[in-house]
Design a protein around this motif. Structure first.
Motif, mmCIF file in Angstrom:
data_model
loop_
_atom_site.group_PDB
_atom_site.id
_atom_site.type_symbol
_atom_site.label_atom_id
_atom_site.label_comp_id
_atom_site.label_asym_id
_atom_site.label_seq_id
_atom_site.Cartn_x
_atom_site.Cartn_y
_atom_site.Cartn_z
ATOM 1 N N ALA A 37 1.147 -0.803 -0.334
ATOM 2 C CA ALA A 37 0.230 -0.479 -0.279
ATOM 3 C C ALA A 37 1.016 1.215 -0.291
ATOM 4 N N ARG A 38 0.422 2.344 -0.648
ATOM 5 C CA ARG A 38 1.214 3.586 -0.527
ATOM 6 C C ARG A 38 0.763 4.472 0.754
ATOM 7 N N CYS A 39 2.053 4.888 1.101
ATOM 8 C CA CYS A 39 1.567 5.837 1.848
ATOM 9 C C CYS A 39 1.781 6.931 1.057
ATOM 10 N N HIS A 40 0.157 7.937 1.231
ATOM 11 C CA HIS A 40 1.242 9.235 0.153
ATOM 12 C C HIS A 40 1.254 10.721 1.278
ATOM 13 N N ALA A 41 1.160 10.542 2.530
ATOM 14 C CA ALA A 41 1.807 11.469 3.144
ATOM 15 C C ALA A 41 3.033 11.205 2.775
ATOM 16 N N THR A 42 3.823 10.413 3.456
ATOM 17 C CA THR A 42 5.281 10.016 2.265
ATOM 18 C C THR A 42 6.208 9.881 0.912
ATOM 19 N N THR A 43 5.168 9.677 0.977
ATOM 20 C CA THR A 43 5.257 10.138 -1.299
ATOM 21 C C THR A 43 5.168 11.575 -1.286
ATOM 22 N N SER A 63 6.536 16.657 7.989
ATOM 23 C CA SER A 63 4.932 16.526 8.984
ATOM 24 C C SER A 63 3.951 16.674 7.262
#
Length: 73
Positions: A37-43, A63
């Motif tokens: 699953a992709r972490c959109h925050a980290t992206t 953040s």
């Protein structure tokens, strides 16, 4: 917090499962790996950081803020 220390000691340092589950011989070959699953925050963070340079970047605390949904017209 001895119980938390004991709990953490019982976890595998590699996968995070309890050692008695992930290291049990009877579970060899029984684990399945679903797609990531992709972490959109980290992206978003990595894309923001990609073309920028900062002094001592490992000392920065990053953040990501979730934007409110946009209204559709």
């Amino acid at each position: 917090m001895l119980s938390l220390t004991e709990y953490r000691a019982g976890l595998c340092p590699i996968c995070g499962y309890p050692k008695d589950v992930c290291q049990a011989l009877e579970n060899a070959g029984r684990f399945d790996v679903p797609p990531p699953a992709r972490c959109h925050a980290t992206t978003a963070l990595r894309q923001f950081q990609k073309d920028r340079e900062y002094d001592v970047p490992d000392a920065l605390v990053w953040s990501a803020i979730l934007k409110p949904p946009t209204a559709t017209t």
